[in-house]
Design a protein around this motif. Structure first.
Motif, PDB file in Angstrom:
ATOM      1  N   ARG A 761      -3.082   2.834  -4.885  1.00 56.02           N
ATOM      2  CA  ARG A 761      -3.231   2.819  -3.429  1.00 56.02           C
ATOM      3  C   ARG A 761      -1.864   2.723  -2.760  1.00 56.02           C
ATOM      4  NH1 ARG A 761      -7.116  -2.234  -2.608  1.00 56.02           N
ATOM      5  NH2 ARG A 761      -5.369  -3.102  -3.810  1.00 56.02           N
ATOM      6  N   ASP A 762      -1.762   3.186  -1.518  1.00 55.30           N
ATOM      7  CA  ASP A 762      -0.487   3.147  -0.801  1.00 55.30           C
ATOM      8  C   ASP A 762       0.074   1.730  -0.758  1.00 55.30           C
ATOM      9  OD1 ASP A 762      -0.912   5.791  -0.360  1.00 55.30           O
ATOM     10  OD2 ASP A 762      -1.103   5.666   1.827  1.00 55.30           O
ATOM     11  N   GLN A 787       3.109  13.267 -10.458  1.00 53.87           N
ATOM     12  CA  GLN A 787       2.801  12.594  -9.195  1.00 53.87           C
ATOM     13  C   GLN A 787       1.335  12.182  -9.063  1.00 53.87           C
ATOM     14  OE1 GLN A 787       5.358  11.769  -6.747  1.00 53.87           O
ATOM     15  NE2 GLN A 787       6.206  12.048  -8.785  1.00 53.87           N
ATOM     16  N   ARG A 788       0.491  12.601 -10.023  1.00 55.77           N
ATOM     17  CA  ARG A 788      -0.910  12.179 -10.085  1.00 55.77           C
ATOM     18  C   ARG A 788      -1.637  12.383  -8.754  1.00 55.77           C
ATOM     19  NH1 ARG A 788      -0.697   6.648 -13.801  1.00 55.77           N
ATOM     20  NH2 ARG A 788       1.083   7.268 -15.074  1.00 55.77           N
ATOM     21  N   GLY A 789      -1.536  13.612  -8.251  1.00 55.49           N
ATOM     22  CA  GLY A 789      -2.271  13.955  -7.039  1.00 55.49           C
ATOM     23  C   GLY A 789      -1.477  13.826  -5.756  1.00 55.49           C
ATOM     24  N   ARG A 790      -0.266  13.275  -5.793  1.00 54.74           N
ATOM     25  CA  ARG A 790       0.566  13.133  -4.597  1.00 54.74           C
ATOM     26  C   ARG A 790       1.481  14.356  -4.439  1.00 54.74           C
ATOM     27  NH1 ARG A 790      -0.364   8.173  -1.525  1.00 54.74           N
ATOM     28  NH2 ARG A 790      -1.120   6.629  -3.010  1.00 54.74           N
ATOM     29  N   VAL A 795       5.505   9.493  -3.033  1.00 53.22           N
ATOM     30  CA  VAL A 795       5.585   8.181  -3.681  1.00 53.22           C
ATOM     31  C   VAL A 795       6.923   7.519  -3.371  1.00 53.22           C
ATOM     32  CG1 VAL A 795       5.684   6.996  -5.908  1.00 53.22           C
ATOM     33  CG2 VAL A 795       3.971   8.759  -5.518  1.00 53.22           C
ATOM     34  N   VAL A 796       8.013   8.282  -3.447  1.00 53.83           N
ATOM     35  CA  VAL A 796       9.333   7.721  -3.166  1.00 53.83           C
ATOM     36  C   VAL A 796       9.397   7.218  -1.717  1.00 53.83           C
ATOM     37  CG1 VAL A 796      11.791   8.292  -2.909  1.00 53.83           C
ATOM     38  CG2 VAL A 796      10.522   9.049  -4.936  1.00 53.83           C
TER      39      VAL A 796
END
Length: 856
Positions: A761-762, A787-790, A795-796
């Protein structure tokens, strides 16, 4: 309604201990309550009157279509004769999405029932016909095709009654009992110690007779023949009547008995040739056909086998009488039922001709009509139990026959008038010795008492009190699982047990890696239990495997739950809260045996609460001796592990075992708190298995937390006078534990290299750098390989946002690529500095670090 996903849960799971099919179902707004579909329920019951009760699901007070699918799939299986009782439907947090689970006894049947239930619903919705008899017949047919036959099933049932675990190795009848080094295997009525040479001898009828004759066992004289003329010559030498049969046949195929003429012999010869090229002729012995079952060195059952026959009533033809007999529900077309349908074929017609009858003849009332010469159940014969009538000398001849051939399970066919007196006194004889004999005539004879032959076979494989199990330790939690698994396996190995282990790094047998990658699921665990060199097994049990397939075992001796944290993939697969996660993780606790132990973190209230779900005993562990859960458990005299005066203490009643933390290298003299917790959990698990304290102490001393033994688990290196730490921590709880450990280690300046897993989660991704920003001067952010879907950079960006108000961090850098980020961090290090590298590709990253250290 749409079935979005279907899974087979092949072991104990989130829902129950039953094997089950789980489906995710999407329902339209109208389908969320069948009350909104006028006439649907009436049409449904008209097509399937025996469907179960349609009760409401959840708190809505409505019956959704998903619930109808559940009840229909369960009811269809039950009506087809499958022993199923469990089902459930639960709404998810997504509107109109439901999870439905339905028990199955055979996976193929469960999957088919789901499809048929969907077809039934569609038929009721569209008001079109649904072929209920056809659906039930198809289910029953598939069930009969895939389930174990009566012989193998009887052995499996006997094993289950003795608490011996089993696993089908093929779609046929090969089954493994027990686990690891204590396993045994069968195929139908053959065991893994059945002699291949004995089987070959039993197949060769002529050699069998020679050996039995040499042992003094009476046999009918006879010989092999090359053609019809030679067969007739042999018959004249022996004297009519004779038997003509394949030399290496089975199940009575191609056998013709009581051959009285050359014409009959020619027909018998050609019948035998349909099955085998090598034919033999032997003397016909008058009398009844008896099957004597020898297991080990004992006669355990005996049955008289009568050929297929009907009795005239003066009204029906022979063909009609056969159809009436075949309507008996005990008669099937294969071996799955206690009796087989009588074949009305050319052989039957030929046997009728010998009685001056035809298929359309009407036998007089009471007239017995024989339809075959042989009495095999596979051709429609019947069996009457005579075990209690067998004379000791008859039993002795049967045992001698089995031993002479070399078979541990053996069906000895004897022809004589009765078994009340010795065979020799009746001019009877042993006509065949059979490997892998059918058991159903003894389990469920047509007449008389069924015998526990499955139990007798199991008792020859497993000594009294032996259930074939090896110690199984299951480990789950949010953090510390892999290190705990590795340490427990090391302790078991130190005790002399050959240990198999699965974790997120691979599969290991006695320390040798046999598979790589994330192997924390049930498939890898089953492979370890299959290995014949494994005396004990330790399994990391990840949430994903339990959700996908359930557990690989019916129960474990020890279940360890390290902790439950909020950053453990919440939001995936409808596991949205820590409480949901705890329900999933406690599956291993619910499946601890009654004599086993749950090893639970007493400091974590959610984990401690799992004690109520354990059938066995509980060992609590926690650093604080004064914690209420620890103190209460100690006061009750129960097993407890805690820390006192820099010692790990294992206490039970008045007994204590103390281990100096200075002798446990992984804890760095007790300074690394999360490693102390891992050690406590591991010690408690080894204690639960029954490992000696000397072995536990030795294992703790010799366990090194290096990159080879525990890759990515707080691996510490020296690099040009600076301290380098590599770890796979990837959730807020793990990051917090790492920070607490790092803060105990002196450093001039602290730096960290981090990426984030996109399937978190974010808030979980952001929280990691919020924690790190309070402890590190320099932060290097890098983008993960997957990135698993990102999207790229997402993410960074979340990681950077967590550093917005970092009180300590003075330097932040973003880099694309894990290895480049590592090299950048290493280039900045000065003697006395410390750098924490949170690796992504563990094996490759550690190899890269080792290469740079070697270069330095």
């Amino acid at each position: 309604m749409e079935v979005i996903r279907t899974r087979a849960l092949r072991g104990p799971n989130l829902w129950s201990q039953h094997t089950a099919v789980e489906v995710i179902i999407s329902c339209t707004p109208e389908e969320r309550s069948i009350a909104d579909l006028p006439g649907f329920e009436q049409r449904l019951h008209a097509r399937f009157p025996a469907i179960g009760a349609l009760q409401v699901t959840g708190h809505s007070g409505a019956v959704p279509m998903a619930r109808v699918l559940e009840v229909a799939a369960l009811s269809l299986q039950a009506q087809a004769g499958c022993p199923v009782t469990f089902s459930r439907t639960t709404p998810t947090l997504e509107e109109g999405i439901y999870q439905t689970v339905v028990e199955y006894s055979e996976e193929a049947v469960g999957r088919l029932a789901m499809k048929q239930a969907e077809s039934l619903i569609n038929a009721a919705l569209a008001d079109t016909p649904f072929d209920l008899p056809g659906a039930l017949a198809e289910l029953a047919e598939v069930d009969e095709d895939v389930r174990l036959g009566p012989s193998t099933g009887a052995i499996v049932s006997a094993a289950v009654a003795r608490d011996i675990p089993f696993r089908r190795l093929t779609e046929g009848s090969m089954v493994m009992f027990g686990w690891g080094s204590r396993q045994r295997r069968i195929q139908a009525a053959e065991t893994d110690t059945t002699s291949a040479i004995g089987e070959a001898i039993a197949q060769d009828k002529e050699l069998t007779k020679k050996l039995l004759h040499a042992a003094g066992v009476p046999v009918p004289i006879g010989r092999s023949v090359s053609d019809v003329e030679d067969a007739w010559a042999a018959a004249q030498e022996i004297g009519l009547p004779v038997v003509v049969k394949p030399k290496d046949g089975n199940q009575g195929k191609g056998v013709t008995v009581n051959v009285m003429s050359k014409e009959h012999l020619e027909q018998a010869f050609h019948t035998a040739r349909e099955f085998r090229d090598n034919i033999m002729v032997e003397r016909y012995l008058p009398g009844h056909d008896f099957r004597l079952l020898v297991i080990g060195n004992k006669l355990v059952a005996a049955a008289r086998r009568d050929p297929p026959q009907v009795v005239g009533d003066g009204v029906h033809t022979v063909r009609e009488l056969v159809n009436i007999v075949n309507a008996d529900p005990r008669r099937g077309s294969g071996h799955s039922t206690s009796l087989t349908k009588i074949r009305f074929d050319d052989i039957a017609l030929a046997r009728l001709a010998l009685q001056d009858l035809e298929a359309d003849s009407v036998p007089s009332k009471g007239q017995r009509v024989i339809l075959r010469n042989n009495a095999n159940l596979s051709t429609g014969g019947s069996a009457t139990d005579v075990t209690d009538d067998v004379h000791p000398e008859v039993a002795a001849r049967a045992v001698e026959a089995a031993q002479m051939i070399g078979l541990d399970i053996c069906g000895v066919d004897v022809v004589c008038e009765n078994v009340l007196q010795p065979i020799e006194n009746q001019r009877g004889g042993v006509v065949e010795v059979n490997a892998a004999p059918g058991l159903r005539m003894h389990i469920a004879p047509s007449f008389g008492k069924g015998r526990a032959v499955g139990e007798a076979i199991v008792n020859t494989m497993f000594a009294p009190g032996d259930n074939g199990r090896i110690p199984v330790v299951a480990v789950t939690g949010t953090n510390g699982k892999t290190t705990t698994v590795r340490l427990i396996a090391h302790l078991l190995t130190a005790s002399g047990l050959r240990t198999g282990m699965t974790n997120t790094d691979g599969v290991y047998i006695e320390g040798r890696q046999t598979d790589s990658g994330d192997c924390s699921g049930p498939r890898s665990a089953r492979n370890v239990l299959l290995h014949p060199d494994v005396d004990a097994a330790v399994f990391e049990t990840a949430r994903g495997g339990v959700l996908r397939e359930g557990l690989a075992y019916d129960r474990c001796q020890v279940a360890v739950v390290t902790n439950i944290g909020s950053g453990d993939h919440l939001g995936l697969n409808y596991i949205t809260t820590v409480e949901d996660l705890a329900v999933l993780k406690r599956v291993i606790v619910q499946n601890v045996g009654e004599s086993g132990y749950a090893v639970l973190n007493a400091i974590d209230p959610i984990v401690a609460g799992m004690a109520a779900n354990c059938r066995g005993k509980v060992i609590f562990f926690g650093a604080d001796r004064g914690h209420p859960v620890i103190a209460t458990h100690l006061a009750q005299g129960s097993r407890t592990v805690y820390v006192e005066n820099r010692h790990i203490v294992a206490a039970e009643g008045t007994q204590q075992h103390r281990i100096d933390l200075s002798e446990v290298p992984i804890t760095r003299n007790g300074v690394i708190g999360f490693q102390v917790e891992n050690v406590m959990a591991s010690v408690a698990a080894a204690w639960g298995v029954g490992i000696s304290w000397d072995a536990i102490r030795l294992g703790l001393k010799t366990f090194a937390n290096d990159a080879d033994n525990a890759p990515g688990r707080f691996n510490v290196f020296d690099y040009k006078g600076a301290t380098l730490i590599a770890d796979y921590g990837h959730n807020p709880d793990a990051i917090l534990a790492l920070v607490q450990a790092v803060e105990t280690m002196p450093a001039k300046r602290r730096g960290v290299v981090i990426s984030g897993a996109g399937d978190r989660r974010d808030q979980d991704i952001r929280q990691q750098t919020e924690i790190l920003g309070r402890a590190f001067d320099d932060v290097i952010l890098y983008e993960d390989q997957c990135q698993r879907g990102r999207i790229d950079g997402e993410v960074v960006a979340l990681l950077r946002s967590g550093l917005n108000n970092a009180p300590r961090t003075t330097h932040i850098q973003e880099i694309y690529g894990e290895f480049l980020a590592i090299d950048t961090a290493l280039a900045r290090l000065q003697p006395g500095d410390l750098c924490l590298i949170l690796v992504d590709q563990v094996e490759d990253a550690l190899a890269h670090i080792a290469k740079r250290i070697k270069e330095a």
